[in-house]
Design a protein around this motif. Structure first.
Motif, PDB file in Angstrom:
ATOM      1  N   PRO B 167       0.800  -1.335  -0.061  1.00  0.00           N
ATOM      2  CA  PRO B 167       0.069   0.023  -0.144  1.00  0.00           C
ATOM      3  C   PRO B 167       0.913   1.299   0.083  1.00  0.00           C
ATOM      4  O   PRO B 167       0.729   2.244  -0.655  1.00  0.00           O
ATOM      5  CB  PRO B 167      -0.685  -0.068   1.294  1.00  0.00           C
ATOM      6  CG  PRO B 167      -0.847  -1.487   1.575  1.00  0.00           C
ATOM      7  CD  PRO B 167       0.195  -2.223   0.837  1.00  0.00           C
ATOM      8  N   LYS B 168       2.097   1.171   0.686  1.00  0.00           N
ATOM      9  CA  LYS B 168       2.726   2.640   0.873  1.00  0.00           C
ATOM     10  C   LYS B 168       3.179   2.784  -0.376  1.00  0.00           C
ATOM     11  O   LYS B 168       3.351   4.001  -0.885  1.00  0.00           O
ATOM     12  CB  LYS B 168       3.778   2.302   2.073  1.00  0.00           C
ATOM     13  CG  LYS B 168       4.425   3.673   2.230  1.00  0.00           C
ATOM     14  CD  LYS B 168       5.107   3.438   3.775  1.00  0.00           C
ATOM     15  CE  LYS B 168       6.058   4.813   3.804  1.00  0.00           C
ATOM     16  NZ  LYS B 168       7.132   4.682   2.879  1.00  0.00           N
ATOM     17  N   VAL B 169       3.877   1.874  -1.105  1.00  0.00           N
ATOM     18  CA  VAL B 169       4.604   1.881  -2.469  1.00  0.00           C
ATOM     19  C   VAL B 169       3.746   2.189  -3.305  1.00  0.00           C
ATOM     20  O   VAL B 169       3.751   3.307  -4.384  1.00  0.00           O
ATOM     21  CB  VAL B 169       5.214   0.581  -2.883  1.00  0.00           C
ATOM     22  CG1 VAL B 169       5.966   0.910  -4.085  1.00  0.00           C
ATOM     23  CG2 VAL B 169       6.078   0.249  -1.683  1.00  0.00           C
ATOM     24  N   ALA B 170       2.634   1.691  -3.291  1.00  0.00           N
ATOM     25  CA  ALA B 170       1.084   2.073  -4.213  1.00  0.00           C
ATOM     26  C   ALA B 170       1.044   3.465  -4.155  1.00  0.00           C
ATOM     27  O   ALA B 170       0.902   4.366  -5.264  1.00  0.00           O
ATOM     28  CB  ALA B 170       0.078   0.979  -4.048  1.00  0.00           C
ATOM     29  N   GLU B 171       0.903   3.881  -3.167  1.00  0.00           N
ATOM     30  CA  GLU B 171       0.715   5.440  -2.563  1.00  0.00           C
ATOM     31  C   GLU B 171       1.792   6.375  -3.468  1.00  0.00           C
ATOM     32  O   GLU B 171       1.138   7.333  -4.352  1.00  0.00           O
ATOM     33  CB  GLU B 171       0.745   5.679  -1.280  1.00  0.00           C
ATOM     34  CG  GLU B 171      -0.034   6.570  -0.545  1.00  0.00           C
ATOM     35  CD  GLU B 171      -1.374   6.172  -1.205  1.00  0.00           C
ATOM     36  OE1 GLU B 171      -1.940   7.479  -1.500  1.00  0.00           O
ATOM     37  OE2 GLU B 171      -2.200   5.440  -1.219  1.00  0.00           O
ATOM     38  N   GLU B 172       3.075   6.026  -3.424  1.00  0.00           N
ATOM     39  CA  GLU B 172       4.102   6.552  -4.228  1.00  0.00           C
ATOM     40  C   GLU B 172       4.007   6.812  -5.570  1.00  0.00           C
ATOM     41  O   GLU B 172       4.044   7.675  -6.353  1.00  0.00           O
ATOM     42  CB  GLU B 172       5.403   6.123  -3.813  1.00  0.00           C
ATOM     43  CG  GLU B 172       5.910   6.382  -2.336  1.00  0.00           C
ATOM     44  CD  GLU B 172       7.196   5.714  -2.076  1.00  0.00           C
ATOM     45  OE1 GLU B 172       7.836   5.313  -3.142  1.00  0.00           O
ATOM     46  OE2 GLU B 172       7.475   5.361  -0.937  1.00  0.00           O
ATOM     47  N   VAL B 173       3.188   5.446  -6.193  1.00  0.00           N
ATOM     48  CA  VAL B 173       2.971   5.475  -7.717  1.00  0.00           C
ATOM     49  C   VAL B 173       1.969   6.288  -8.124  1.00  0.00           C
ATOM     50  O   VAL B 173       2.134   7.091  -9.201  1.00  0.00           O
ATOM     51  CB  VAL B 173       2.812   4.056  -8.050  1.00  0.00           C
ATOM     52  CG1 VAL B 173       2.281   3.800  -9.579  1.00  0.00           C
ATOM     53  CG2 VAL B 173       3.870   3.205  -7.803  1.00  0.00           C
ATOM     54  N   VAL B 174       0.996   6.298  -7.159  1.00  0.00           N
ATOM     55  CA  VAL B 174      -0.222   7.494  -7.441  1.00  0.00           C
ATOM     56  C   VAL B 174       0.284   8.847  -7.280  1.00  0.00           C
ATOM     57  O   VAL B 174      -0.270   9.325  -8.382  1.00  0.00           O
ATOM     58  CB  VAL B 174      -1.274   6.718  -6.310  1.00  0.00           C
ATOM     59  CG1 VAL B 174      -2.398   7.994  -6.629  1.00  0.00           C
ATOM     60  CG2 VAL B 174      -2.051   5.652  -6.546  1.00  0.00           C
ATOM     61  N   ASP B 175       1.075   8.966  -6.461  1.00  0.00           N
ATOM     62  CA  ASP B 175       1.775  10.533  -6.359  1.00  0.00           C
ATOM     63  C   ASP B 175       2.344  10.784  -7.535  1.00  0.00           C
ATOM     64  O   ASP B 175       2.274  11.931  -8.088  1.00  0.00           O
ATOM     65  CB  ASP B 175       2.669  10.561  -5.178  1.00  0.00           C
ATOM     66  CG  ASP B 175       1.823  10.628  -3.758  1.00  0.00           C
ATOM     67  OD1 ASP B 175       0.642  10.711  -4.020  1.00  0.00           O
ATOM     68  OD2 ASP B 175       2.504  10.380  -2.638  1.00  0.00           O
ATOM     69  N   ALA B 176       3.140   9.908  -8.330  1.00  0.00           N
ATOM     70  CA  ALA B 176       3.774  10.151  -9.530  1.00  0.00           C
ATOM     71  C   ALA B 176       2.733  10.208 -10.697  1.00  0.00           C
ATOM     72  O   ALA B 176       3.172  11.176 -11.602  1.00  0.00           O
ATOM     73  CB  ALA B 176       4.459   8.826  -9.748  1.00  0.00           C
ATOM     74  N   ILE B 177       1.677   9.497 -10.568  1.00  0.00           N
ATOM     75  CA  ILE B 177       0.770   9.667 -11.692  1.00  0.00           C
ATOM     76  C   ILE B 177       0.075  11.254 -11.482  1.00  0.00           C
ATOM     77  O   ILE B 177      -0.090  11.773 -12.458  1.00  0.00           O
ATOM     78  CB  ILE B 177      -0.575   8.560 -11.427  1.00  0.00           C
ATOM     79  CG1 ILE B 177       0.174   7.165 -11.840  1.00  0.00           C
ATOM     80  CG2 ILE B 177      -1.515   8.962 -12.440  1.00  0.00           C
ATOM     81  CD1 ILE B 177      -0.640   6.256 -11.657  1.00  0.00           C
ATOM     82  N   ILE B 178      -0.128  11.597 -10.405  1.00  0.00           N
ATOM     83  CA  ILE B 178      -0.586  12.881 -10.162  1.00  0.00           C
ATOM     84  C   ILE B 178       0.130  14.061 -10.486  1.00  0.00           C
ATOM     85  O   ILE B 178      -0.111  15.250 -11.362  1.00  0.00           O
ATOM     86  CB  ILE B 178      -1.224  13.140  -8.489  1.00  0.00           C
ATOM     87  CG1 ILE B 178      -2.242  12.360  -8.217  1.00  0.00           C
ATOM     88  CG2 ILE B 178      -1.571  14.704  -8.243  1.00  0.00           C
ATOM     89  CD1 ILE B 178      -2.530  12.156  -6.788  1.00  0.00           C
ATOM     90  N   ASP B 179       1.501  13.802 -10.295  1.00  0.00           N
ATOM     91  CA  ASP B 179       2.502  14.835 -10.743  1.00  0.00           C
ATOM     92  C   ASP B 179       2.441  14.765 -12.214  1.00  0.00           C
ATOM     93  O   ASP B 179       2.674  15.760 -12.906  1.00  0.00           O
ATOM     94  CB  ASP B 179       4.110  14.470 -10.367  1.00  0.00           C
ATOM     95  CG  ASP B 179       4.187  14.693  -8.900  1.00  0.00           C
ATOM     96  OD1 ASP B 179       3.414  15.347  -8.415  1.00  0.00           O
ATOM     97  OD2 ASP B 179       5.199  14.175  -8.281  1.00  0.00           O
ATOM     98  N   LEU B 180       2.530  13.704 -13.028  1.00  0.00           N
ATOM     99  CA  LEU B 180       2.322  13.390 -14.598  1.00  0.00           C
ATOM    100  C   LEU B 180       1.314  14.312 -14.840  1.00  0.00           C
ATOM    101  O   LEU B 180       1.484  15.012 -15.981  1.00  0.00           O
ATOM    102  CB  LEU B 180       2.406  11.945 -14.624  1.00  0.00           C
ATOM    103  CG  LEU B 180       3.751  11.254 -14.824  1.00  0.00           C
ATOM    104  CD1 LEU B 180       3.268   9.975 -15.302  1.00  0.00           C
ATOM    105  CD2 LEU B 180       4.659  12.089 -15.693  1.00  0.00           C
TER     106      LEU B 180
END
Lengths: 321, 235
Positions: B167-180
């Motif tokens: 879950p924590k790592v998934a959160e980071e991926v989601v953050d990256a998607i938001i940045d993109l």
């Protein structure tokens, strides 16, 4: 970011200390060992180039060729036929060999890269056998199974030692060229296609085109080896393109170690030495060589190169490429 | 920018898609949702022409039909694809993985450079000389996205980008998607986690049995719980 660039540079640049070390060892063998050792060294050098050209395909492009001797044979015949049939002087004919092999690689490669894995291997086998059969049966042009002999003084008339030095120079230049190719952006693209063609495609690379380039470069290098071999012996036989030489090259790569640049070189040294010295001790030399191969494959799955690397790590030394 | 109409596609003789309609406008993030096996992955594959045959309908990117185009050409047109199983080049280092893409200069498109990608994913810079195959799933996912970005895509397709991640790592991926998204990259994301959709999607398509069943804005989607109930709940 600078540190990253220098990391990359360090890894991709030719380490001339290793080249010098290899050349020094070879020169020592050639000049201290006399004529007999020079002949053996020449054969090892030519085989090292041949095996390395296959290694380029296998370790980096992940393409296993079962017909690699075709390009070795085309190199030998391209050279000899240029002299015998086209009356081209020897000095120019040496360029004909590698070029003919390269063209052969381009044509056969274009066919073979349409398929992958075992089907690719089967196509290379078929192309190899076609080459062999043409050389073997076209008596009027290639001399058929009697081959072509007596068209030049073997080794350009050089002494055993000087010809060994000449071969050493050519082989080192070719291997340096191969190293540069592998570590160029083109080489990286070839490696990535080898590893996962679908991902490479999704990164905008054209897998077939890249495989064909790798195949052609490999055929060109095998052609240089074939030409050297024809100069060395002063003859050309259909066997040079036959299954025997293909198998030898495959064994050398596996024995020397896949996934390693030096694999082909180690394999050529070990296999040629075994082939030369074991028959002096025992008549059933193939049995012994087979057992030794079995042992090496079981003990070090990545061949001699893998074994040496493991030994280095065990002794706490930095691994060399 | 991407327009799909009446798309039907099949793996050999087994039909996977029976009628997909989809539209992506520049700068938009679109989520495909649906249960397992309804055709989300197949839809993305049909866009990049990867291992699936389009039998009917249109797939157009910026007015050009993609049907039958070799996958590497689709990529060169400006469509980046990050598959579900990530697929990094396991024996190459992170830095080498990032040098594989064949970058295209595109006017108006975001110009991604290795430096810019490292800014987005600082871990990758830290691990740049590490062999990609030994990294964690999340790091490989980031590398896979980073590598796609380096082809300078105008449209990025992400297939369940945080499936199988902690879950924590998934959160980071989601953050990256938001940045993109802030960078203006258009995306189609196949997704099952509803809370992610809320964070980054503009519009939602609900897929069931190979067909587009519902589409609308994210707000409309959350305003109509019966849609989720009908197509997403396990019956």
């Amino acid at each position: 970011m600078n540190s990253m660039k220098s990391d990359m540079k360090k890894k991709s640049e030719i380490d001339f200390r290793i080249v010098a070390l290899g050349a020094a060892v070879a020169l020592l063998v050639i000049f201290a060992g006399g004529a007999g050792m020079s002949l053996l060294a020449t054969e090892i050098l030519i085989m090292a180039l041949f095996a390395s050209s296959l290694n380029l395909l296998m370790s980096y492009g992940h393409m296993v060729s079962f017909g690699h001797a075709a390009y070795f044979g085309l190199g030998a015949y391209g050279f000899t036929l240029a002299i015998v049939r086209a009356d081209i002087p020897v000095g120019l004919a040496v360029f004909a060999g590698p070029i003919v092999a390269m063209i052969g690689g381009l044509i056969f490669g274009a066919l073979c890269v349409r398929l992958t894995e075992i089907y690719f291997a089967m196509l290379t086998l078929a192309c190899g056998q076609i080459t062999f059969t043409v050389l073997f049966q076209w008596y009027d042009f290639t001399g058929g199974d009697t081959g072509i002999t007596d068209f030049m003084t073997p080794r350009f008339g050089l002494s055993e030692q000087y010809f060994a030095v000449f071969t050493l120079t050519i082989v080192i230049l070719c291997l340096m060229f191969m190293w540069r190719v592998i570590h160029s952006p083109l080489g990286l693209a070839i490696r990535s296609v080898g590893q996962d063609r679908y991902r490479a495609e999704a990164s905008g690379l054209n897998p077939r085109q890249l495989q064909l380039i790798a195949f052609t470069i490999s055929a060109f290098l095998a052609g240089i080896a074939g030409t050297l071999f024809a100069v060395f012996h002063g003859n050309a036989f259909p066997d040079y393109a036959g299954l025997g030489f293909t198998l030898d090259s495959l064994i050398m790569v596996v024995l020397g170690g896949m996934k390693s640049f030096a694999g082909g070189i180690y394999g050529a040294i070990a296999y040629t030495l075994l082939k030369t010295y074991v028959p002096l001790v025992i008549q059933e030399w193939e049995l012994v060589v087979g057992l030794i191969l079995l042992f090496i494959v079981l003990a070090t799955p990545f061949g001699l190169a893998g074994g040496i690397k493991r030994l280095q790590t065990m002794l706490g030394m930095g691994g060399k490429p | 920018m991407l327009r799909i109409e009446g798309l039907k596609a099949a793996y050999g003789s087994s039909e996977a898609l029976l009628g997909i309609d989809l539209k992506v406008d520049p700068g938009e993030v679109v989520c495909l949702i649906g249960r397992n096996g309804v055709g989300k992955t197949s839809t993305l594959r049909a866009i990049v022409q990867d291992l699936i045959g389009v039998t009917d309908g249109t797939v157009e990117f910026e007015g050009t039909s993609l049907v039958g185009m070799p996958p590497h050409k689709v990529n060169q047109m400006g469509v980046g694809y990050v598959p579900q199983d990530r697929r990094v080049f396991a024996s190459l280092t992170v830095a080498e993985n990032l040098r594989v893409p064949n970058p295209r200069k595109r006017d108006g498109a975001n110009r991604w450079t290795v430096e810019k990608v490292y800014d987005l994913f600082p871990q990758l810079h830290e691990y740049r000389s590490r062999v990609a195959g030994v990294m964690s799933g999340g790091e490989q996912q980031m590398l896979s996205i980073a590598r796609s970005l380096l082809t300078n895509p105008k449209l990025l397709l992400l297939d369940e980008p945080h499936e199988g991640l902690a879950p924590k790592v998934a959160e980071e991926v989601v953050d990256a998607i938001i940045d993109l998204k802030k960078e203006g990259v258009s995306m189609v994301i196949s997704e099952q986690a509803l809370h992610t959709i809320k964070k980054c999607a503009d519009r939602v398509y609900v897929i069931d049995r190979g067909m587009t069943m519902w589409d609308g804005s994210v707000d409309e989607f959350y305003a109509s719980p019966e849609v989720a109930e009908k197509y997403l709940m396990v019956q």
